[in-house]
Design a protein around this motif. Structure first.
Motif, short mmCIF file in Angstrom:
data_model
loop_
_atom_site.label_atom_id
_atom_site.label_comp_id
_atom_site.label_asym_id
_atom_site.label_seq_id
_atom_site.Cartn_x
_atom_site.Cartn_y
_atom_site.Cartn_z
N GLY A 32 7.52 -13.00 -5.62
CA GLY A 32 7.02 -14.19 -4.97
C GLY A 32 6.52 -13.96 -3.58
N CYS A 33 7.08 -12.97 -2.84
CA CYS A 33 6.70 -12.82 -1.43
C CYS A 33 5.81 -11.62 -1.18
CB CYS A 33 7.94 -12.73 -0.54
SG CYS A 33 8.95 -11.28 -0.89
N SER A 34 5.76 -10.66 -2.09
CA SER A 34 4.95 -9.48 -1.82
C SER A 34 3.76 -9.35 -2.74
CB SER A 34 5.81 -8.21 -1.96
OG SER A 34 6.15 -8.00 -3.32
N GLY A 35 3.65 -10.22 -3.70
CA GLY A 35 2.52 -10.14 -4.61
C GLY A 35 2.77 -9.17 -5.75
N SER A 36 3.95 -8.55 -5.85
CA SER A 36 4.24 -7.63 -6.93
C SER A 36 4.82 -8.39 -8.10
CB SER A 36 5.23 -6.56 -6.47
OG SER A 36 6.50 -7.12 -6.28
N THR A 37 4.92 -7.68 -9.21
CA THR A 37 5.46 -8.31 -10.39
C THR A 37 6.94 -8.08 -10.49
OG1 THR A 37 4.85 -6.33 -11.59
CG2 THR A 37 3.30 -8.16 -11.68
N GLY A 38 7.58 -8.81 -11.37
CA GLY A 38 9.03 -8.72 -11.48
C GLY A 38 9.49 -7.53 -12.27
N PRO A 39 10.81 -7.30 -12.36
CA PRO A 39 11.37 -6.18 -13.08
C PRO A 39 10.87 -6.15 -14.52
CG PRO A 39 13.06 -7.26 -11.77
CD PRO A 39 11.85 -8.12 -11.71
N GLY A 40 10.49 -4.92 -14.95
CA GLY A 40 10.04 -4.73 -16.32
C GLY A 40 8.56 -4.97 -16.50
N ASP A 41 7.87 -5.46 -15.46
CA ASP A 41 6.44 -5.73 -15.55
C ASP A 41 5.75 -4.94 -14.46
OD1 ASP A 41 3.88 -6.69 -15.56
OD2 ASP A 41 4.45 -8.81 -15.64
N ASN A 88 2.14 -6.33 7.57
CA ASN A 88 1.78 -4.93 7.38
C ASN A 88 2.44 -4.34 6.13
OD1 ASN A 88 2.30 -4.75 10.88
ND2 ASN A 88 0.29 -4.86 9.92
N TRP A 89 3.65 -4.77 5.86
CA TRP A 89 4.40 -4.24 4.72
C TRP A 89 3.88 -4.76 3.39
CZ3 TRP A 89 6.82 -0.04 4.92
CH2 TRP A 89 7.79 0.30 5.87
N ALA A 90 3.35 -5.97 3.34
CA ALA A 90 3.11 -6.67 2.07
C ALA A 90 2.35 -5.84 1.03
CB ALA A 90 2.42 -8.00 2.33
N PRO A 91 1.19 -5.25 1.36
CA PRO A 91 0.49 -4.47 0.32
C PRO A 91 1.26 -3.21 -0.09
CG PRO A 91 -0.97 -5.01 2.16
CD PRO A 91 0.42 -5.30 2.61
N ILE A 92 2.00 -2.63 0.85
CA ILE A 92 2.77 -1.43 0.55
C ILE A 92 3.87 -1.75 -0.45
CG2 ILE A 92 4.20 0.41 1.53
CD1 ILE A 92 2.76 -0.09 4.21
N PHE A 93 4.62 -2.82 -0.19
CA PHE A 93 5.69 -3.23 -1.10
C PHE A 93 5.10 -3.62 -2.46
CE2 PHE A 93 8.60 -4.76 2.60
CZ PHE A 93 8.83 -3.44 2.95
N ARG A 94 4.00 -4.35 -2.44
CA ARG A 94 3.37 -4.80 -3.69
C ARG A 94 3.02 -3.61 -4.59
NH1 ARG A 94 -2.28 -6.36 -2.35
NH2 ARG A 94 -2.49 -4.10 -2.65
N ASP A 95 2.33 -2.61 -4.01
CA ASP A 95 1.87 -1.49 -4.82
C ASP A 95 3.01 -0.54 -5.18
OD1 ASP A 95 -0.59 -2.62 -4.65
OD2 ASP A 95 -1.48 -1.08 -3.36
N PHE A 96 4.00 -0.42 -4.32
CA PHE A 96 5.16 0.40 -4.66
C PHE A 96 5.92 -0.22 -5.83
CE2 PHE A 96 9.75 1.37 -4.04
CZ PHE A 96 9.69 2.74 -4.21
N GLN A 97 6.05 -1.53 -5.82
CA GLN A 97 6.77 -2.20 -6.89
C GLN A 97 5.96 -2.26 -8.19
OE1 GLN A 97 7.83 -5.66 -4.41
NE2 GLN A 97 9.94 -5.25 -5.02
N LYS A 104 14.08 -3.40 -5.68
CA LYS A 104 14.16 -4.59 -4.83
C LYS A 104 14.27 -4.13 -3.39
CE LYS A 104 17.90 -5.85 -6.94
NZ LYS A 104 17.93 -4.78 -7.96
N ILE A 105 13.39 -4.62 -2.52
CA ILE A 105 13.31 -4.13 -1.14
C ILE A 105 13.78 -5.20 -0.16
CG2 ILE A 105 11.83 -3.15 0.65
CD1 ILE A 105 9.85 -2.43 -1.58
N SER A 106 14.64 -4.79 0.77
CA SER A 106 15.02 -5.63 1.90
C SER A 106 14.56 -4.92 3.17
CB SER A 106 16.53 -5.86 1.95
OG SER A 106 16.95 -6.61 0.84
#
Length: 392
Positions: A32-41, A88-97, A104-106
């Motif tokens: 919901g907050c980083s634009g990535s998909t959930g676990p398993g997707d 700054n983090w958002a695209p990095i977290f999205r693509d990493f996930q 899950k990143i905090s």
């Protein structure tokens, strides 16, 4: 260049010097907050991620899948202490996930020095939850890393494909190479500025209008001290320029605060502001703000990343370090407003690279901020001189 060799000398220091050398907002970077998909997707419906299929670059170790498996056994959690904005983090977290959808990143957004202070304090109590430290406070990193057992030894397989300057200190790598520039409000300053000298000349020509309308970074903090001293030591006619502009300036403790107050018009301009804040601010301001890489000297600072010595999720941390140094990671770094350095990342609207910084500022005007600690005497001498020029 103020009596010092800036151009080629400073670039040599980049290649040799680098290698030698509380309300805290905790954001869980889920779909919901980083634009990535959930676990398993993995971002492609029911298709598995590339990592799940063991699709790694040919230069990665043959047993690299064991790190992925270890990360899954750790529960997929990753805790980062950093001074990096969530934007700054958002695209990095999205693509990493997308690559590792089980993670899950905090990420805690702390002040530059607080990253190290908090980690040291928690290590002393035996309860240190952070897996990774990320900060661009060079003095802070140098002091922290000089203490025993403060980082974990890890040699990323990506290092074989990267320039030597990526190794800032032993076990500390550059996530980005960010410029430090000048931000100004075009509604306040009705002239194009290309250097800090231009700002100083404008202030001198508009003294009444510009009283207390300039901001610079507080040098009592490690980041502010490092970028200010590097600029003063190497920029063209630096102290002459500072003598003209500093009596109209007030210090702030973060680039974010400076940006907000420049946007509101409380300040007309600020210098030595991180590009991580300056580039997105200009992009989002609709022409109100301009971010400039000064022609009389542009600091460039490596944003260091390292694994903590007893990382609770060490395999997950290794995956993240490898990702941010990779081709995909560096493209995400650029998308988030930081300056990537891999040659395959091409500048585009909203994307910034170290090569772009060299082109805009001029190679001979680049000042690479060294990852080294100054003595107490040096700190006192510089801060007294700097603060003595500020608006009274």
């Amino acid at each position: 260049m103020n009596g010092n060799s800036l151009g080629r000398g400073s670039r040599r220091r980049m290649l040799a010097g680098f290698a030698a050398l509380t309300a805290v907002a905790t954001v869980t970077a889920l779909a919901g907050c980083s634009g990535s998909t959930g676990p398993g997707d993995a971002g492609g419906g029911d298709q598995p991620s590339a990592a799940a299929a063991g699709d790694f670059p040919s230069y990665y170790p043959a047993d690299y899948q064991s790190i992925v498996d270890g990360a899954k056994k750790e529960g997929g959690d990753l805790v980062i202490y950093s001074n990096t904005d969530q934007e700054n983090w958002a695209p990095i977290f999205r693509d990493f996930q997308k690559k590792y959808p089980f993670v899950k990143i905090s990420a805690n957004n702390l002040e530059s020095d607080e990253v190290f202070q908090r980690q040291l304090s928690e290590m002393a109590t035996g309860n240190a939850p952070a897996d990774l430290l990320v900060s661009n406070a060079t003095q802070g990193w140098a002091e922290y890393a000089s203490k025993p057992d403060t980082t974990m030894a890890y040699e990323s397989p990506e290092l074989s494909k990267l320039p030597d300057f990526v190794t800032l200190l032993p076990n500390v790598y550059a996530m980005s190479m960010d410029p430090i520039g000048m931000l100004y409000n075009t509604a306040v300053i009705d002239k194009e500025l290309t250097s800090i000298k231009d700002l100083a000349d404008y202030v001198q020509a508009n003294k009444d209008k510009m009283k207390n309308k300039v901001t610079t970074r507080d040098v009592s903090g490690a980041f502010g001290f490092s970028v200010s001293k590097a600029w003063a030591d190497n920029a063209t006619d630096s102290w002459d320029t500072l003598a003209k502009v500093m009596p109209f300036a007030r210090a702030e403790t973060s680039s974010g605060t400076q940006k907000d107050k420049i946007t509101s018009g409380e300040y007309g301009a600020g210098f030595l502001i991180s590009g991580a804040v300056g580039f997105p601010a200009e992009k989002d301001a609709g022409g109100l703000l301009k971010f400039v890489l000064p022609k009389d000297g542009t600091d460039v600072i490596g944003r260091g990343i390292a694994i903590t010595p007893k990382a609770p999720h060490v395999n997950t941390a290794k995956l993240f370090v490898d990702f941010v140094l990779s081709e995909d990671g560096q493209n995400a770094v650029a998308e988030g407003g930081l300056a990537s350095y891999r040659d395959n990342v091409k500048p585009a609207e909203g994307l910034h690279t170290y090569q772009e910084v060299e082109e805009k500022a001029g190679k001979d005007n680049i000042i690479v901020v060294p990852y080294e600690a100054a003595s107490e005497a040096e700190v006192k001498e510089f801060t007294d001189k700097w603060n003595g020029l500020l608006a009274k």
